[in-house]
Every structure is written in C-alpha cells, then in structure tokens.
Design an enzyme around this catalytic site. Structure first.
Site, PDB file in Angstrom:
ATOM      1  N   GLU A 322       0.839  -1.196   0.000  1.00  0.00           N
ATOM      2  CA  GLU A 322       0.000   0.000   0.000  1.00  0.00           C
ATOM      3  C   GLU A 322       0.881   1.256   0.000  1.00  0.00           C
ATOM      4  O   GLU A 322       0.501   2.296  -0.517  1.00  0.00           O
ATOM      5  CB  GLU A 322      -0.948  -0.006   1.203  1.00  0.00           C
ATOM      6  CG  GLU A 322      -2.197   0.833   0.980  1.00  0.00           C
ATOM      7  CD  GLU A 322      -3.265   0.618   2.035  1.00  0.00           C
ATOM      8  OE1 GLU A 322      -4.392   0.270   1.666  1.00  0.00           O
ATOM      9  OE2 GLU A 322      -2.974   0.795   3.222  1.00  0.00           O
ATOM     10  N   HIS A 351       6.587 -27.126   1.553  1.00  0.00           N
ATOM     11  CA  HIS A 351       5.778 -28.211   0.996  1.00  0.00           C
ATOM     12  C   HIS A 351       4.623 -27.645   0.185  1.00  0.00           C
ATOM     13  O   HIS A 351       3.597 -28.302  -0.012  1.00  0.00           O
ATOM     14  CB  HIS A 351       5.286 -29.112   2.128  1.00  0.00           C
ATOM     15  CG  HIS A 351       6.443 -29.693   2.892  1.00  0.00           C
ATOM     16  ND1 HIS A 351       7.047 -30.884   2.525  1.00  0.00           N
ATOM     17  CD2 HIS A 351       7.144 -29.207   3.934  1.00  0.00           C
ATOM     18  CE1 HIS A 351       8.067 -31.115   3.353  1.00  0.00           C
ATOM     19  NE2 HIS A 351       8.148 -30.113   4.208  1.00  0.00           N
ATOM     20  N   LYS A 455     -13.040   2.014  -3.670  1.00  0.00           N
ATOM     21  CA  LYS A 455     -14.148   2.311  -2.753  1.00  0.00           C
ATOM     22  C   LYS A 455     -15.250   3.075  -3.493  1.00  0.00           C
ATOM     23  O   LYS A 455     -16.427   2.821  -3.316  1.00  0.00           O
ATOM     24  CB  LYS A 455     -13.645   3.168  -1.577  1.00  0.00           C
ATOM     25  CG  LYS A 455     -12.877   2.397  -0.529  1.00  0.00           C
ATOM     26  CD  LYS A 455     -12.528   3.322   0.624  1.00  0.00           C
ATOM     27  CE  LYS A 455     -11.501   2.700   1.552  1.00  0.00           C
ATOM     28  NZ  LYS A 455     -10.920   3.648   2.488  1.00  0.00           N
TER      29      LYS A 455
HETATM   30  O1  LIG Z   1      -8.974   2.712   9.621  1.00  0.00           O
HETATM   31  P1  LIG Z   1      -9.833   2.962   8.448  1.00  0.00           P
HETATM   32  O2  LIG Z   1     -10.032   4.413   8.161  1.00  0.00           O
HETATM   33  O3  LIG Z   1     -11.158   2.243   8.596  1.00  0.00           O
HETATM   34  O4  LIG Z   1      -9.123   2.390   7.165  1.00  0.00           O
HETATM   35  C1  LIG Z   1      -8.794   1.038   7.058  1.00  0.00           C
HETATM   36  C2  LIG Z   1      -7.825   0.808   5.939  1.00  0.00           C
HETATM   37  O5  LIG Z   1      -8.353   1.297   4.722  1.00  0.00           O
HETATM   38  C3  LIG Z   1      -7.343   1.931   3.962  1.00  0.00           C
HETATM   39  O6  LIG Z   1      -7.562   3.298   4.031  1.00  0.00           O
HETATM   40  C4  LIG Z   1      -7.356   1.555   2.550  1.00  0.00           C
HETATM   41  O7  LIG Z   1      -7.255   0.192   2.418  1.00  0.00           O
HETATM   42  C5  LIG Z   1      -6.049   1.538   4.672  1.00  0.00           C
HETATM   43  O8  LIG Z   1      -5.015   2.398   4.406  1.00  0.00           O
HETATM   44  C6  LIG Z   1      -6.508   1.519   6.066  1.00  0.00           C
HETATM   45  O9  LIG Z   1      -5.609   0.875   6.896  1.00  0.00           O
END
Ligand SMILES: O=P(O)(O)OC[C@H]1O[C@](O)(CO)[C@@H](O)[C@@H]1O
Length: 529
Positions: A322, A351, A455
């Site tokens: 990330e 394995h 998202k």
């Molecule tokens: O803590 P939040 O804001 O729920 O985000 C959870 C996760 O989602 C992200 O923003 C994107 O995957 C991560 O960087 C983060 O750790």
C-alpha cells in the site's frame, strides 16, 4: 563464489544490533561494491528526506499531512508540545483503561468481568493487532481476542457464533481511523444486532479507536459508548500498530506495550543513522532496490520460520504494497512502482510453493525470519541429538542455500526470541525500510489513491442496486434484463446490473431470475416481496 569467499561476504555484510540481539544478513543479495557506490547519492538524499519527515514536514503532500509514526515511540522528537502531549496522554489513557478492565472497575452490566475482546477493523486497523495477537498473546490472556476484519456475513457469523455464549462478557472495540470505512461499520452494526438479540445494551460493551470528530467518534459519543481513543491524523493506517490502534488491544490482552514501544525506539535509533552499511533499514532498502532494479521487478517472499510470526507476512504485505505501489512519482511521472509481497511461514511453505522458488520462474527474492529460541524450556529429542527445532533451523538454512545455488537472492533476519520488544523492533525496522525505499524511488509512500478508486466504484455498484430494486418493486410484471437496466437508467452498466441481480436472487432478496442462466441476456427479472 566459493564457500570461503561466501563466508567472508557473510561476515563483511553482517549487521548485528547488540541491544536487541538482532542480526540482518544481506550477504545472499548479489550486489557488488560498485552498485553500492552508485546508490550513495540517492541514499544521501533519502536520509535528508527522512530527517525532514521526522521533523514534521508535510511528507504526504496529496493529503497535506505530516507522517508521524516515528514520534509514537519517542514523543520527545514530536515536532510540537501538543503532539508530544497527545502521544503521552493517549498511552496513559490506554494503560489506565486496560487496568480498569483487568481489575473489573470497567465491567459489563450483566457479568462480573469482560472475558473476551472483539476487535472490528480492516487493513491497518486489523493487520497490526492480528500480527501482535498471534505473536505475543500470553497463554492465559485477561481477555481473549477475536477479529471481524471483513464484511463477509458468513465470516461474521463464525466469529459471533464463537462468542454467542460469552457476548454478555465481551468488550467490542471498533477501530477505524476515518470512522467511515464500510467494512468495520457493517461489522459494528452486525455485532450491535447480535448484542441486541440477546437483550444486551451494545453501548455498554463498546469502545472505539478513531479520528477525533469522525462519524464513528460522533456515533460512539452520542450513544454513550464506554470510551473512545484517538487516532491522530498524522499516523497512517498501515503504520498505526504502535498508536492506539495496536496498543489498546495489545494492552487489553496483557501484552507489555511499553516494551513494544521501547523495541521500536531502539530500532529507530539504529535506523536513523545516515550510513547505509550500518543501518539495517537502509540495508533492506538497498537490497530491495538491487534485486528489483529500483522498479520492483522481483517479488518479496517473506518466510518467518516461526508459527507465531505467520501474520507478519500479511502485515508486511499491506505495509509495503500500500505504501510503495504507486502509479505516479512525486514529480507526476507515471512509474507504476511497487514491490509485491507474499508469504506465510516456513517450513510449511517448503511443501507448497518453495518448489517453484527453487526451480521455477526467478521473479522473487526471499526474506527469511529466524528465531533462535525454539521454545521456553527444553525440547524432547525426535531423533538422537536432534529436536523438532533443529529440523526447523536446518530447513531454513537448507532452503536459503538451495535458493542461492540457483541464483535466487535472499535476506535473513534473526532475532533471539519473539518478545514485545522484538516485535516492536521488527515493525520499526520495516517501517523505516519502506520510508527509505519510498524516497529512493521518489514516490509518496503515505497515500493510497488506488484504494479510494475501488471504494468509489463499490459505492456506484450499491447505488445501482438501489435503482434496480426501485424499478423492480414498482413493476408488476417481469422485465427483460435490457428493459430493466433501461428503466433504471443503467444501460451502460448492464453487466454490473446482472451481477447485482444474480447476487440478490441467490440470497432470497425478492429478486427472481427466469430463463436460461447460461445466457444472461435472455433472463427475465421480477420481484416478489
Ligand atoms: O482505519 P480505516 O479508516 O477504517 O481504514 C482502514 C484501511 O483502509 C485503507 O484506508 C485503505 O485500504 C487503509 O489504508 C486503512 O488501513
């Protein structure tokens, strides 16, 4: 290279941290002196950038944020007295709260004490706590931890099913920095429903770790949850294990959080040194750069030879991918950077896929994590003079050698035992390696625009679902797929619409598909309440 030259190279490159008893061996990465010399200017700049980062510069320009996870274990270096105070008081609050829970000063309304902890979060709000729980939970923890880290209903059922008979003594911790991530929000709503089904008041069982003023923070306060713990704007999710995100669940499980912080602080001291030969994070970054040609051309296979470190591979997967997986560099050029990370544990993986590592496509480098102490106390012999731990150690050495013989590079990190201090040190070691590598390849390692894109796309799908249901509920007769999407104004999204309808039909949500399932375009769709 013959055996004696290799032995010399091993000794020349071996890094040892006396205070931690930690070794880092990069001798099986085949860089030479001229490569190292050529990297010097880049490292000089990266060390300067690191100094600015720790000094509080805006190193996450897209989000206009400072990057402050290094201050968490040494509040003295925080850039302002307010930030220092925030770190100190949050830690004190965590410890005081954990103590109150352990001594039943904070207890559930219908049981003498909390026995279980349900942690709900995803990504950086789950992986650190999961890694630490697996590595460090004592045999009889004051609270037994469980995780909901997805919005999979079946997965949620499994966890809540396990807790069914102890829900009245379960403390639920919702962790979300933004306070608006759908997965933990759904997990929280499902958990709340489970409490209510048993006639329990969720708010008297709930705590949250989240950004001050976030949606979750407001909800927790308006519903009168037991408490809330702050997550600072200047800590990213994937580097939040040593903030309230990781420290609170760890403290509740009886893990020594001060020792974790101390281990990280000691490692920070070692990795702050602006000299790559005596700086273990720089040695990691140098090795990653060499093997992947500065473009992530080789994947990082992480193999801890210790069951309790199994989640470390997944933890690193988020931290590295990330952070480094970026389309553009800081100057706006398309670079498509990153290093792919995968792994599980040795010798188990020998394995599974190690066959390909040895003989197949050479698109990776390995990182072995070795723990010198096999277990507390003596081991029985499985053969004369040989224990199970000797086998594990032998398998690690054997695999490292077999890979090297076939021109596969590897790094080996050795720690004496898995303690809170060493776990803190490992986290800090990799956090800084990622920071340095990010500077070497000139990317912003602290944002995640790609995840945001996913998202947004998911939100569009859910909106389309609402539109489709609205049309279907208003219609009295079955519609063809084409007619339905036209009426929903979604003719451009027919495939998405079809998949939404198929999912709703499979879950008895009133949608009925009729026709030849092998030919989606032929289907007619109706709604039965
Ligand atoms: O803590 P939040 O804001 O729920 O985000 C959870 C996760 O989602 C992200 O923003 C994107 O995957 C991560 O960087 C983060 O750790």
């Amino acid at each position: 290279m013959d055996a004696s030259a290799l032995w010399q190279r091993y000794q020349d490159w071996l890094y040892y941290h006396e205070g931690l008893g930690l070794y880092l061996d990069v001798s099986r990465v085949r860089f030479d002196d001229s490569f190292c010399t050529s990297m010097k200017p880049k490292f000089d700049k990266a060390f300067k950038d690191m100094e600015a980062l720790e000094g509080g510069a805006i190193m996450n320009p897209d989000e206009n944020r400072m990057v402050g996870h290094y201050w968490l274990r040494d509040p003295e270096i925080a850039p302002t007295p307010e930030i220092k105070q925030e770190i100190v008081s949050t830690l004190e609050k965590i410890e005081a709260f954990a103590k109150k829970v352990h001594t039943s000063q904070v207890k559930p309304p219908g049981a003498p004490k909390f026995t279980d902890l349900l942690s709900i979060g995803i990504g950086g709000s789950a992986l650190g706590p999961q890694f630490v729980a697996q590595a460090l939970t004592p045999d009889s923890p004051p609270l037994k931890i469980h995780f909901i880290d997805n919005t999979d209903p079946d997965g949620i059922d499994r966890v809540l099913g396990e807790l069914k008979d102890r829900l009245s003594s379960t403390l639920t911790l919702v962790i979300s920095k933004s306070g608006g991530t759908p997965e933990p929000s759904n997990g929280m709503k499902e958990a709340k429903h489970a409490y209510e089904t048993q006639g329990l008041d969720f708010s008297k069982h709930a705590i949250a770790t989240t950004g001050v003023g976030s949606k979750l923070d407001q909800l927790a306060k308006s519903e009168g949850w037991i408490d809330t713990f702050p997550m600072a704007d200047w800590v990213g999710g994937r580097t939040s294990e040593l903030s309230a995100v990781g420290l609170l669940p760890a403290a509740l499980q009886g893990i020594d959080v001060r020792a974790m912080l101390e281990g990280a602080k000691v490692m920070d001291g070692a990795t702050r040194k602006p000299d790559w030969k005596t700086n273990p994070s720089a040695l990691l970054a140098l090795s990653w750069y060499y093997v992947g040609n500065g473009k992530g051309e080789k994947d990082m296979v992480v193999l801890p030879y210790k069951d309790s470190l199994q989640v470390f591979s997944r933890y690193l997967q988020q931290l590295v991918m990330e952070s480094l997986g970026k389309e553009k560099d800081l100057d706006g050029n398309v670079v498509n950077q990153g290093i792919a990370v995968y792994g599980n544990k040795g010798s188990t993986d020998q394995h599974a896929y190690v066959q390909q590592l040895r003989d197949g496509v050479p698109n990776f480098f390995a990182t072995f994590i070795e723990v010198l102490q096999d277990r507390l106390g003596p081991s029985p012999e499985v053969e004369p003079n040989v224990t199970a731990g000797d086998y594990l150690s032998g398998f690690l050495q054997g695999t490292r050698q077999a890979l090297y013989e076939n021109q596969r590079d590897s790094i080996t990190i050795t720690i004496p035992e898995v303690t809170p201090r060493h776990v803190g040190a490992l986290i800090a070691l990799y956090e800084r390696a990622v920071s340095l590598y990010g500077f070497l390849v000139n990317i912003n390692a602290y944002h995640q625009p790609g995840v945001e894109a996913g998202k947004k796309a998911a939100a569009t799908v859910l909106n389309l679902q609402q539109d489709l249901l609205k049309v279907l509920k208003a219609e009295r007769t079955a519609l063809s797929l084409e007619a339905l999407v036209n009426k929903a104004g979604a003719s451009e999204n027919v495939e998405q619409a079809y998949k939404i309808l198929r999912h709703l039909a499979a879950n008895d949500r009133g949608v009925v598909l009729q026709g030849n399932l092998a030919q989606p375009a032929s289907l007619t769709i109706s709604y039965r309440a």
